[in-house]
Structures are given as C-alpha cells and as structure tokens.
Scaffold this active site. Structure first.
Site, mmCIF file in Angstrom:
data_model
loop_
_atom_site.group_PDB
_atom_site.id
_atom_site.type_symbol
_atom_site.label_atom_id
_atom_site.label_comp_id
_atom_site.label_asym_id
_atom_site.label_seq_id
_atom_site.Cartn_x
_atom_site.Cartn_y
_atom_site.Cartn_z
ATOM 1 C CG HIS A 145 -2.848 -1.226 -6.881
ATOM 2 N ND1 HIS A 145 -3.141 -0.494 -5.762
ATOM 3 C CD2 HIS A 145 -2.936 -2.523 -6.500
ATOM 4 C CE1 HIS A 145 -3.400 -1.306 -4.753
ATOM 5 N NE2 HIS A 145 -3.281 -2.549 -5.179
ATOM 6 C CD GLU B 59 -2.740 3.016 -5.326
ATOM 7 O OE1 GLU B 59 -1.554 2.706 -5.205
ATOM 8 O OE2 GLU B 59 -3.664 2.172 -5.460
ATOM 9 N NE ARG C 186 -4.221 -1.508 -0.032
ATOM 10 C CZ ARG C 186 -4.268 -2.580 -0.820
ATOM 11 N NH1 ARG C 186 -3.232 -2.868 -1.602
ATOM 12 N NH2 ARG C 186 -5.333 -3.341 -0.867
HETATM 13 P P1 NAI Z 1 -1.657 -11.513 4.832
HETATM 14 O O1 NAI Z 1 -2.726 -11.048 5.771
HETATM 15 O O2 NAI Z 1 -1.598 -12.956 4.454
HETATM 16 O O3 NAI Z 1 -0.224 -11.128 5.454
HETATM 17 C C1 NAI Z 1 0.113 -9.886 5.955
HETATM 18 C C2 NAI Z 1 1.221 -10.094 6.982
HETATM 19 O O4 NAI Z 1 1.687 -8.809 7.384
HETATM 20 C C3 NAI Z 1 0.748 -10.820 8.250
HETATM 21 O O5 NAI Z 1 1.597 -11.913 8.507
HETATM 22 C C4 NAI Z 1 0.843 -9.751 9.334
HETATM 23 O O6 NAI Z 1 1.171 -10.292 10.605
HETATM 24 C C5 NAI Z 1 1.949 -8.881 8.783
HETATM 25 N N1 NAI Z 1 2.011 -7.547 9.348
HETATM 26 C C6 NAI Z 1 0.998 -6.756 9.790
HETATM 27 N N2 NAI Z 1 1.490 -5.577 10.229
HETATM 28 C C7 NAI Z 1 2.838 -5.634 10.053
HETATM 29 C C8 NAI Z 1 3.894 -4.722 10.310
HETATM 30 N N3 NAI Z 1 3.672 -3.513 10.827
HETATM 31 N N4 NAI Z 1 5.154 -5.114 10.009
HETATM 32 C C9 NAI Z 1 5.405 -6.333 9.457
HETATM 33 N N5 NAI Z 1 4.440 -7.233 9.213
HETATM 34 C C10 NAI Z 1 3.172 -6.879 9.494
HETATM 35 O O7 NAI Z 1 -1.778 -10.570 3.558
HETATM 36 P P2 NAI Z 1 -1.252 -10.851 2.081
HETATM 37 O O8 NAI Z 1 -2.297 -11.574 1.321
HETATM 38 O O9 NAI Z 1 0.113 -11.427 2.143
HETATM 39 O O10 NAI Z 1 -1.206 -9.370 1.499
HETATM 40 C C11 NAI Z 1 -0.313 -8.405 1.998
HETATM 41 C C12 NAI Z 1 -0.677 -7.047 1.440
HETATM 42 O O11 NAI Z 1 -0.410 -7.013 0.046
HETATM 43 C C13 NAI Z 1 -2.163 -6.670 1.520
HETATM 44 O O12 NAI Z 1 -2.504 -6.171 2.796
HETATM 45 C C14 NAI Z 1 -2.285 -5.616 0.461
HETATM 46 O O13 NAI Z 1 -1.998 -4.355 1.039
HETATM 47 C C15 NAI Z 1 -1.184 -5.973 -0.517
HETATM 48 N N6 NAI Z 1 -1.712 -6.445 -1.810
HETATM 49 C C16 NAI Z 1 -1.342 -5.778 -2.945
HETATM 50 C C17 NAI Z 1 -1.797 -6.186 -4.172
HETATM 51 C C18 NAI Z 1 -1.369 -5.508 -5.430
HETATM 52 O O14 NAI Z 1 -1.949 -5.772 -6.498
HETATM 53 N N7 NAI Z 1 -0.377 -4.646 -5.401
HETATM 54 C C19 NAI Z 1 -2.718 -7.326 -4.301
HETATM 55 C C20 NAI Z 1 -2.996 -7.999 -3.050
HETATM 56 C C21 NAI Z 1 -2.514 -7.549 -1.856
#
Ligand code: NAI
Length: 327
Positions: free
Chosen positions: A291, A259, A230
C-alpha cells in the site's frame, strides 16, 4: 488548544505533519492502529486522525462519541473502513479527497513496466553477475489496450499516462467524466478487450470482488491485473487460480484483501501465516507492494496540509468541505 490523537503514526507521517503544524492544535502521535483495543488512547482528545487500515467500526465510534471526540479526520481518500452510519449525527468524518493522483497513477505504471519487462528479475540477476536474457522477454505497451475501472481523479491521471505510451485506453465508470481521455465502454466490453486491467474505483458494498472467477473468465488469456485501489475488489483465491491456470499473465497488487494486520509493518522476522499472500509473493509474475502507491513527498505534504485544514475547519465551526456522510 485542541488535542488530536494521531493513530498508526509512521516517521514519514510525523515529518510531514510537523511541516503543517498549527499552534492551536496539539497533535499527539501514537504508533497503534485505531481499533476497539486502542480507542481509549483518544479519551482526553477532541479529535482523531486515522488511516486506511484502522478499524473504525460501531464499537470504536460509540467509544469516541462517549469520550466527546467530535471528529475523525481520515488522512486518505478512501473511507470504507469507517462505519459512517454509526458516526452519523455523533462524530464528523472528514477525509482528503485528493492529494496527488500522480503518485498512484505513476506507481501503477511502475508495476506494469516492472512486471512486463521483468525488472524485478533483472535486478536480482545482474547483482549475481548473471547477464543472461533468457525469460525476460516482455511486450510493447504501444498499441495494447488498457481497461480502467473507475475514471475518477486517479483513473483519469493513469489514463493520461497510458496515452503517453500510445495505448488504447478503455474506461468503465457508472459516472462518466468529460476529462477522461479514453473511450467509455461497458464493464463487459472492457473485460473482453483489455490486455491490462487496472482498478481505480473505491470499495463499496456493491463492488466487492468485482474481479472474481466469473469476470476473470471473460478476460483475455494472459491479462494483467493491477490493483492499487482496495484489496477487497479482488477475490484473491480466484486471482491465484487464474495465475496458476495462465489466464492471468501477471498481477500487480499494492493492496490486498487481508492487508490490515500486515501492511505498513516490518514482519521480516516472522512466519507469515497468510497462505494466500505467501502464494502470491512466491509467484514470479506477481508483485506485491504494501500500500505504498501514495508514498511520494508531494502526496504526504498534500495529505498533511488538507488534514490540518480539515481539523481547523471543524474546530473553528467552519464549513466542512471534505465531510463524508452515509448514503
Ligand atoms: P475518485 O472518487 O476521484 O474516483 C473514483 C471513481 O470510481 C469515480 O469516478 C466513481 O464514479 C468510480 N466508481 C465507483 N464505483 C465504481 C464501480 N463499481 N465501477 C467503476 N467505477 C466506479 O477517487 P480517486 O481519488 O480516483 O481514488 C480511487 C481509489 O483509489 C480510492 O477510492 C482508494 O480506494 C484508492 N487509493 C489508493 C491509494 C494507494 O496508496 N494505493 C491512495 C489513494 C487512493
């Protein structure tokens, strides 16, 4: 028959959602983003489907609730653009927690390879019959250290990709996961030791600008910063300063702080009034993609399938596996 207003619809959304059409749910596609100016489109609907750059604040939730719209199905994993506190007890918020972590992990590695091996420059050069190699020198990823902030589904998948390149993989996550193939370290250690830092955590109220002047100052000179999570995780001004000073060797940005009014739209006939974005785009060691990390056929199908299942579960009064609620 239930009716759902689908905001910010793009042709690829329409194509994938038509594949997973349900005879009891009428999906009406609208090109508008969902915000306080457009929410009235949903007045006669039972649900709305929204995306990452829609603005689902208190005003929008109040309006949806007044119209009797009971559900917002986010067709994405992140939900930082939804005021969950306002929605509580009035409008259910559902999401797609996982579709294809490979899509984002592979895009992340694509940006690293492009920046490091200067593929974006080589492509332009050879089209102009310029076959010089001057300025195209990269480095081996083999043996380099990548620091992954957030080792959830995408971060772990990206870690596996990096292992395939024989990189040292470090991870920081407040909730450690046994399936992470790298070594967990503190955030401080990750910042100091990594040649490449990639963000894979959600945006929360606590981690806005996790990449800022202070954290950048602790990093190696020439560090690569990759953000596919993000935009607000990175303080853009600090990043630009870091690139100008040489602290940051390259940046790959699939997301950007401001964005919302730009990404996903064709602005090629307009003058971009965002000076920070213009500066980033002008830099030879920066790649901005709008994105698009999620944009694979598999991911689009996964998003459409789960979103329609979420709507069905809500309309049939079944358990809502993918509901998100305020902390
Ligand atoms: P997920 O929920 O499986 O994993 C997120 C991880 O981040 C969790 O293990 C959590 O404990 C950790 N976390 C939370 N706060 C943190 C911090 N301050 N420091 C370090 N780790 C922290 O989510 P997933 O599916 O892996 O997605 C991650 C992110 O990717 C989403 O939240 C979204 O913002 C982004 N995303 C971007 C996309 C794109 O097209 N660019 C598409 C899909 C997701």
């Amino acid at each position: 028959m239930k009716t759902v207003a689908f905001f910010d619809a793009k042709p690829y959304d329409v194509a994938s959602f038509k594949k997973f059409a349900d005879e009891d749910i009428n999906v009406r596609f609208f090109e508008n983003k969902l915000n306080s100016d457009t929410v009235s489109i949903a007045a006669c609907c039972d649900g709305v489907c929204a995306f990452v750059n829609d603005t689902i604040d208190k005003g929008v939730i109040d309006a949806l609730s007044n119209y009797g719209v009971g559900v917002i199905a986010m067709r994405c994993a992140g939900y930082n653009n939804v005021d969950l506190k306002s929605a509580q007890g009035r409008v259910k918020v559902l999401r797609v927690p996982a579709y294809s972590p490979y899509a984002i992990a592979e895009h992340t590695m694509g940006m690293i390879l492009t920046l490091n091996r200067k593929l974006h420059k080589a492509y332009i050069r050879t089209r102009d019959h310029n076959f010089s190699l001057e300025g195209l020198t990269g480095f081996d990823l083999n043996g380099k250290t990548v620091g992954i902030i957030g080792t959830g589904k995408i971060g772990r998948c990206f870690a596996d990709v990096c292992k395939g390149f024989n990189m040292n993989v470090l991870g920081y996550d407040p909730y450690e996961n046994d399936e992470f193939c790298g070594e967990y370290v503190t955030l401080g250690e990750l910042l100091i030791k990594s040649d490449i830092i990639s963000l894979h955590c959600p945006l929360t109220k606590d981690n806005k600008h996790i990449i800022c002047g202070e954290t950048l100052s602790k990093m190696k000179n020439g560090v690569y910063i990759i953000n596919t999570s993000r935009g607000q995780l990175v303080d853009t001004s600090a990043l630009i300063d870091g690139i100008k000073s040489g602290k940051v060797g390259a940046a790959g940005l699939d997301v950007y702080e401001e964005e919302a009014s730009l990404f996903f739209e064709d602005k090629s006939e307009e003058v971009i009034r965002d000076d920070k974005l213009s500066t980033l785009i002008s830099m030879p060691n920066v790649i901005v993609t709008s994105h698009q990390a999620f944009l694979t056929r598999e991911a689009l199908d996964g998003i459409a399938k789960t979103t329609m299942e979420n709507f069905k579960a809500y309309f049939n009064g079944e358990e809502l596996k993918n509901e998100v609620v305020a902390n």
